[in-house]
Design a protein around this motif. Sequence first.
Motif, mmCIF file in Angstrom:
data_model
loop_
_atom_site.group_PDB
_atom_site.id
_atom_site.type_symbol
_atom_site.label_atom_id
_atom_site.label_comp_id
_atom_site.label_asym_id
_atom_site.label_seq_id
_atom_site.Cartn_x
_atom_site.Cartn_y
_atom_site.Cartn_z
ATOM 1 N N LEU A 92 0.837 -1.206 0.000
ATOM 2 C CA LEU A 92 0.000 0.000 0.000
ATOM 3 C C LEU A 92 0.872 1.257 0.000
ATOM 4 N N LEU A 93 1.961 1.216 0.785
ATOM 5 C CA LEU A 93 2.777 2.419 0.989
ATOM 6 C C LEU A 93 4.047 2.455 0.135
ATOM 7 N N HIS A 94 4.203 1.506 -0.794
ATOM 8 C CA HIS A 94 5.477 1.412 -1.520
ATOM 9 C C HIS A 94 5.783 2.656 -2.351
ATOM 10 N N ASP A 95 4.752 3.423 -2.742
ATOM 11 C CA ASP A 95 4.951 4.619 -3.589
ATOM 12 C C ASP A 95 4.595 5.918 -2.875
ATOM 13 N N ILE A 96 4.428 5.874 -1.573
ATOM 14 C CA ILE A 96 3.921 7.046 -0.850
ATOM 15 C C ILE A 96 4.880 8.241 -0.903
ATOM 16 N N GLY A 97 6.155 7.964 -1.237
ATOM 17 C CA GLY A 97 7.154 9.034 -1.277
ATOM 18 C C GLY A 97 7.264 9.771 -2.604
ATOM 19 N N ALA A 117 13.414 6.331 -0.914
ATOM 20 C CA ALA A 117 13.963 6.816 0.361
ATOM 21 C C ALA A 117 12.901 7.622 1.119
ATOM 22 N N ILE A 118 12.131 8.440 0.368
ATOM 23 C CA ILE A 118 11.095 9.256 1.024
ATOM 24 C C ILE A 118 9.933 8.358 1.482
ATOM 25 N N SER A 119 9.630 7.325 0.696
ATOM 26 C CA SER A 119 8.587 6.366 1.105
ATOM 27 C C SER A 119 8.948 5.753 2.458
ATOM 28 N N LEU A 120 10.206 5.377 2.606
ATOM 29 C CA LEU A 120 10.675 4.773 3.861
ATOM 30 C C LEU A 120 10.532 5.760 5.027
ATOM 31 N N LEU A 121 10.854 7.027 4.779
ATOM 32 C CA LEU A 121 10.718 8.048 5.830
ATOM 33 C C LEU A 121 9.251 8.207 6.245
ATOM 34 N N PHE A 122 8.364 8.210 5.264
ATOM 35 C CA PHE A 122 6.925 8.295 5.566
ATOM 36 C C PHE A 122 6.483 7.080 6.402
ATOM 37 N N MET A 123 6.959 5.895 6.005
ATOM 38 C CA MET A 123 6.566 4.672 6.709
ATOM 39 C C MET A 123 7.064 4.682 8.155
ATOM 40 N N ASN A 127 4.819 4.674 11.414
ATOM 41 C CA ASN A 127 5.026 3.598 12.386
ATOM 42 C C ASN A 127 4.980 4.142 13.812
ATOM 43 N N GLU A 128 5.548 5.334 13.996
ATOM 44 C CA GLU A 128 5.483 5.975 15.325
ATOM 45 C C GLU A 128 4.034 6.338 15.659
ATOM 46 N N GLU A 129 3.360 6.880 14.661
ATOM 47 C CA GLU A 129 1.971 7.307 14.868
ATOM 48 C C GLU A 129 1.043 6.135 15.157
ATOM 49 N N PHE A 130 1.329 4.983 14.532
ATOM 50 C CA PHE A 130 0.476 3.799 14.697
ATOM 51 C C PHE A 130 1.095 2.778 15.662
ATOM 52 N N ASN A 131 1.862 3.294 16.630
ATOM 53 C CA ASN A 131 2.408 2.481 17.739
ATOM 54 C C ASN A 131 3.168 1.226 17.309
ATOM 55 N N GLY A 132 4.015 1.375 16.299
ATOM 56 C CA GLY A 132 4.899 0.267 15.906
ATOM 57 C C GLY A 132 4.249 -0.808 15.055
ATOM 58 N N SER A 133 3.008 -0.572 14.598
ATOM 59 C CA SER A 133 2.314 -1.638 13.850
ATOM 60 C C SER A 133 2.809 -1.788 12.408
ATOM 61 N N LEU A 134 3.752 -0.939 11.992
ATOM 62 C CA LEU A 134 4.301 -1.052 10.623
ATOM 63 C C LEU A 134 5.704 -1.661 10.616
ATOM 64 N N THR A 135 6.191 -2.078 11.782
ATOM 65 C CA THR A 135 7.593 -2.545 11.899
ATOM 66 C C THR A 135 7.909 -3.676 10.931
ATOM 67 N N LEU A 136 7.067 -4.692 10.895
ATOM 68 C CA LEU A 136 7.318 -5.843 10.011
ATOM 69 C C LEU A 136 7.206 -5.432 8.540
ATOM 70 N N ALA A 137 6.235 -4.569 8.244
ATOM 71 C CA ALA A 137 6.054 -4.086 6.861
ATOM 72 C C ALA A 137 7.308 -3.348 6.386
ATOM 73 N N LYS A 142 12.128 -3.019 3.028
ATOM 74 C CA LYS A 142 13.577 -2.816 2.885
ATOM 75 C C LYS A 142 14.296 -4.060 2.352
ATOM 76 N N GLY A 143 13.553 -5.156 2.213
ATOM 77 C CA GLY A 143 14.159 -6.397 1.703
ATOM 78 C C GLY A 143 14.983 -7.116 2.750
ATOM 79 N N GLU A 144 14.699 -6.839 4.030
ATOM 80 C CA GLU A 144 15.511 -7.412 5.114
ATOM 81 C C GLU A 144 14.833 -8.585 5.814
ATOM 82 N N TYR A 145 13.597 -8.889 5.436
ATOM 83 C CA TYR A 145 12.886 -9.983 6.096
ATOM 84 C C TYR A 145 13.439 -11.312 5.570
ATOM 85 N N PRO A 146 13.689 -12.276 6.469
ATOM 86 C CA PRO A 146 14.319 -13.539 6.014
ATOM 87 C C PRO A 146 13.506 -14.343 4.999
ATOM 88 N N ARG A 147 12.189 -14.168 4.974
ATOM 89 C CA ARG A 147 11.384 -14.921 4.002
ATOM 90 C C ARG A 147 11.400 -14.156 2.678
#
Length: 406
Positions: A92-97, A117-123, A127-137, A142-147
């Motif tokens: 949903l947020l991949h192009d928000i920047g 880079a700006i999309s990541l900053l928005f996310m 994440n702060e605003e939504f109490n960490g619920s975007l951490t896994l997303a 960022k391509g860092e999830y092991p799966r």
Amino acid sequence: MNKLKILNDPIYGFITIPNTLIFDLIQHKYFQRLRRITQMGMSYLVYPGAHHTRFHHAIGCVHLMQQAVKVLRFKGVSISNEEEGALYIAILLHDIGHGPFSHAMEHSIVNNVSHEAISLLFMEHLNEEFNGSLTLAIQIFKGEYPREFMCQLISGQLDMDRADYLKRDSFYTGVAEGNINSERLITMLHVVNDKLVVEEKGIYSVEKFIIARRLMYWQVYLHKTGLVAEQLLIRVLKRAKELHVKGDKLKASAALQHFLNNEVSLKDFNSETLGVFANLDDYDIISAMKDWQYHDDFVLGNLSEMIINRNLLKIKLKNKNIKSQSLEKHIHALIKTYHISDYEARYFVFSGSISNQAYQLKHNSINILHKSGKIEDIVKASDQLNLKALSKPVTKYYICYPKEIL
């Protein structure tokens, strides 16, 4: 309040919002801004129907991701509820920047700051605003999830982003060559060793997808008229910034004024800058150019008028590098006719190159799963000889210069 709404989309029909968090993110002002960002930049000057927005595209991507999750779970791939939610948020947020007119901002009023880079900053801010619920997303984005297959669904050569934009852009431009069968492609997806593969019977859909991508790039995304319009827009913003720095306070919205006044690179993107950026969209730029076309600066006035009235520069595409003599000839003619400086003339006479590579062999390749269990790259698995050729980049060179009179 009913948050599980249904949206009507011209491409897929009814799209359901999968959960309340996705609804809240869509409702957020950062995301609503995407309604005012054109998906295809200046392409509407070539294809009059191409006025669809980044908002349309992002919602379409969530729909396709829902289909992908359903298909993979049906085939026995384990995806937890938390992972499912994270995939929806990331796509949903991949192009928000994206800035105004999608790509022009990156090369003009911010200093080489990519929309990713700006999309990541928005996310991170959300994440702060939504109490960490975007951490896994964010981890998946960022391509860092092991799966790995989850990261591939967000950003790969057969991701949900491409599966939507090819079909959507084809629909809104009327260019039938880009109309891929995204539903069939998704139905053929599978996962082996945590990597995305396409079942053998989906091979022709993948071939069509790669060829459609190549045709859409030459026919639409790199169309010479759209290309020259985007180059003019980049130059308008560059000139506006130059004049601003010299003390000529141009008429512009507060958000646009901020970026004209300041040199903004990635390290300057604090939460305040991000808030200003969130107020910037296509309307700021169009509105400014409507005023700037009457400015007494020869460069800014003419460039703005060219875009507003679609009276663009002439552009020629060639297979070989543009000779400097060709450029100098047009530059001298311009200086002589309008008594402007060499520097100013180069705003109207310039060259560059464009490149099209429909498929990258070594980067995140598309793998075909044969019935025997063997996995191989689409280029080897396919009997379509064209695919090997499509994995080589093709470069074309362009020269832009004014028509008879400005």
